[in-house]
Design an enzyme around this catalytic site. Structure first.
Site, mmCIF file in Angstrom:
data_model
loop_
_atom_site.group_PDB
_atom_site.id
_atom_site.type_symbol
_atom_site.label_atom_id
_atom_site.label_comp_id
_atom_site.label_asym_id
_atom_site.label_seq_id
_atom_site.Cartn_x
_atom_site.Cartn_y
_atom_site.Cartn_z
ATOM 1 N N LYS A 89 0.802 -1.229 0.000
ATOM 2 C CA LYS A 89 0.000 0.000 0.000
ATOM 3 C C LYS A 89 0.835 1.279 0.000
ATOM 4 O O LYS A 89 0.481 2.278 0.620
ATOM 5 C CB LYS A 89 -0.984 0.020 1.176
ATOM 6 C CG LYS A 89 -1.805 -1.256 1.350
ATOM 7 C CD LYS A 89 -2.397 -1.777 0.056
ATOM 8 C CE LYS A 89 -3.354 -0.807 -0.587
ATOM 9 N NZ LYS A 89 -3.771 -1.263 -1.967
ATOM 10 N N THR A 92 2.580 0.502 -5.022
ATOM 11 C CA THR A 92 3.061 -0.649 -5.791
ATOM 12 C C THR A 92 2.355 -0.798 -7.132
ATOM 13 O O THR A 92 3.003 -0.993 -8.168
ATOM 14 C CB THR A 92 2.876 -1.942 -4.978
ATOM 15 O OG1 THR A 92 3.410 -1.768 -3.664
ATOM 16 C CG2 THR A 92 3.563 -3.107 -5.663
ATOM 17 N N THR A 93 1.031 -0.751 -7.119
ATOM 18 C CA THR A 93 0.267 -0.969 -8.353
ATOM 19 C C THR A 93 0.631 0.074 -9.403
ATOM 20 O O THR A 93 0.815 -0.248 -10.586
ATOM 21 C CB THR A 93 -1.239 -0.926 -8.060
ATOM 22 O OG1 THR A 93 -1.551 -1.844 -7.006
ATOM 23 C CG2 THR A 93 -2.048 -1.298 -9.293
ATOM 24 N N TRP A 94 0.728 1.310 -8.989
ATOM 25 C CA TRP A 94 1.104 2.405 -9.887
ATOM 26 C C TRP A 94 2.495 2.172 -10.466
ATOM 27 O O TRP A 94 2.717 2.307 -11.676
ATOM 28 C CB TRP A 94 1.045 3.719 -9.112
ATOM 29 C CG TRP A 94 1.354 4.950 -9.906
ATOM 30 C CD1 TRP A 94 1.081 5.176 -11.233
ATOM 31 C CD2 TRP A 94 1.976 6.139 -9.418
ATOM 32 N NE1 TRP A 94 1.492 6.439 -11.591
ATOM 33 C CE2 TRP A 94 2.041 7.049 -10.498
ATOM 34 C CE3 TRP A 94 2.460 6.534 -8.169
ATOM 35 C CZ2 TRP A 94 2.592 8.328 -10.369
ATOM 36 C CZ3 TRP A 94 2.993 7.807 -8.034
ATOM 37 C CH2 TRP A 94 3.060 8.685 -9.122
ATOM 38 N N HIS A 151 7.436 -7.584 -1.802
ATOM 39 C CA HIS A 151 7.331 -6.790 -0.578
ATOM 40 C C HIS A 151 8.354 -7.277 0.457
ATOM 41 O O HIS A 151 8.343 -6.820 1.600
ATOM 42 C CB HIS A 151 5.934 -6.919 0.031
ATOM 43 C CG HIS A 151 4.836 -6.281 -0.777
ATOM 44 N ND1 HIS A 151 4.957 -5.035 -1.347
ATOM 45 C CD2 HIS A 151 3.585 -6.723 -1.085
ATOM 46 C CE1 HIS A 151 3.828 -4.730 -1.979
ATOM 47 N NE2 HIS A 151 2.988 -5.732 -1.833
ATOM 48 N N SER A 181 -4.301 3.015 4.387
ATOM 49 C CA SER A 181 -4.537 2.251 3.166
ATOM 50 C C SER A 181 -4.506 0.750 3.446
ATOM 51 O O SER A 181 -5.309 -0.014 2.896
ATOM 52 C CB SER A 181 -3.488 2.622 2.110
ATOM 53 O OG SER A 181 -3.807 2.041 0.869
ATOM 54 N N GLY A 311 -6.000 6.947 -3.767
ATOM 55 C CA GLY A 311 -4.758 7.399 -4.379
ATOM 56 C C GLY A 311 -4.389 8.820 -4.016
ATOM 57 O O GLY A 311 -3.688 9.509 -4.758
#
EC number: 2.8.2.38
Length: 346
Positions: A89, A92-94, A151, A181, A311
């Site tokens: 959180k 990471t996804t970005w 991670h 988050s 976000g």
């Protein structure tokens, strides 16, 4: 394809050793990992049936620890691999979307990029999750794939990741927003381990280091020290700084990865197009990331939409009391004192 046997486990010599092994082979080793874990210290977790296990100075949820033990033993990084490393959180996804778009922009233009159809996590696999538990996913069978993520704290990374010379990008985020988050994300898990504890109890555990992958500040400090020692191998980024002005950092990331933007690309606004494609707003509003839609390559405990909450920077102000804020700020000041971290612009 030539194979060899290591400790009664058939290991493929193609992409990253066990990339083509079947889940049943991991299960044979899994029993051994579970025997080890049974001897380790346990503490109550964020759910009543999901305790934390201490290993290597960090706290783990059992499935993640099983995956870590497997990756430590069997994952073999190559010098040309590239790792997205982070605590959960923290962006990471970005960052996965950005690294995939940067590395593959010669194959896809913005209108045909696979990110428009599938979740970023499908293209940059976790070595402690996908590698052990889902070794047959397409991205792990693709010998040309060089993008991986984890991670795992720096001090527990598989030896080959550190010694191969492969590059690492690490992203960190304000610990207050990271906690909020994580806590809201936990509620979206399809879990049978009982309800998530209150935000007050979760925060207390978080401050004690009792959260997935262990103490957050130790995680950040470990990668910070590694970055200080190896700036050519590790790129250290701050989520809030990137969100405020992504263009220079995306250019810096591309250069670091070995996929720097050409003058022609910059003049053609390719950098801006990559930033827009990978933006929170774009990804969140894609059909693939709405509602209860899942990733296409394997089962998942989270719907794709779970990875796109707000976000935003500073959302912790809507959740934390002044006392909570003072506590985490104090811990951060104490942890990073004398390291040069707090005065850094990273």
């Amino acid at each position: 394809m030539e194979s060899k046997t290591i400790n009664d486990v058939v290991v493929s010599e193609s992409n990253h050793e066990l990339a083509s092994s079947s889940p049943s082979e991991f299960e044979k080793n899994q029993k051994h990992y579970q025997e080890i874990i049974a001897t380790l210290p346990h503490k109550d977790g964020w759910r009543p049936k999901d305790p934390f296990v201490e290993y290597g100075g960090h706290w783990w949820l059992q499935p993640l620890l099983e995956g870590l033990l497997h990756a430590q033993k069997f994952f073999k990084a190559r010098p040309n691999d590239f790792f997205v490393c982070s605590y959960p959180k923290t962006g990471t996804t970005w960052l996965k979307a950005l690294t995939f778009a940067i590395a593959n922009r010669s194959k896809f233009d913005v209108s045909t990029n696979p990110l428009l159809k599938r979740n970023p996590h499908e293209f940059v696999p976790y070595i402690e999750i996908d590698f052990p538990f889902f070794p047959s996913v397409d991205v792990l069978k693709d010998e040309g794939n060089t993008l991986f993520s984890t991670h795992i704290p720096y001090d527990l990374l598989p030896e080959s990741v550190v010694k191969s010379g492969c590059k690492i990008v690490y992203i960190w985020r304000d610990p207050k927003d990271t906690f909020v988050s994580m806590w809201t994300f936990a509620h979206k898990e399809r879990s049978q381990q009982g309800p998530v504890v209150s935000i007050e109890e979760a925060f207390d555990k978080y401050c004690q280091g009792l959260s997935a992958y262990g103490p957050y500040l130790d995680h950040v400090l470990g990668y910070w020290k590694a970055y200080q020692a190896n700036p050519d191998q590790i790129l250290f980024l701050k989520y809030e700084t990137m969100r405020a002005d992504p263009l220079p950092y995306v250019k810096r990331l591309a250069e670091f990865m070995g996929y720097g933007f050409t003058k022609e690309e910059e003049e053609g606004n390719v950098v801006e197009k990559v930033v827009k494609l990978c933006s929170f707003e774009t990804l969140k509003n894609l059909e693939a990331n709405k509602g209860e839609k899942d990733r296409e390559d394997r089962p998942a405990v989270y719907a794709n939409s779970a990875y796109f909450r707000k976000g935003k920077v500073g959302d912790w102000q809507n959740y934390l009391t002044p006392e909570m804020v003072a506590r985490i700020d104090g811990l951060m000041e104490e942890k990073f004192k004398g390291t040069g971290f707090l005065s850094s612009k990273s």
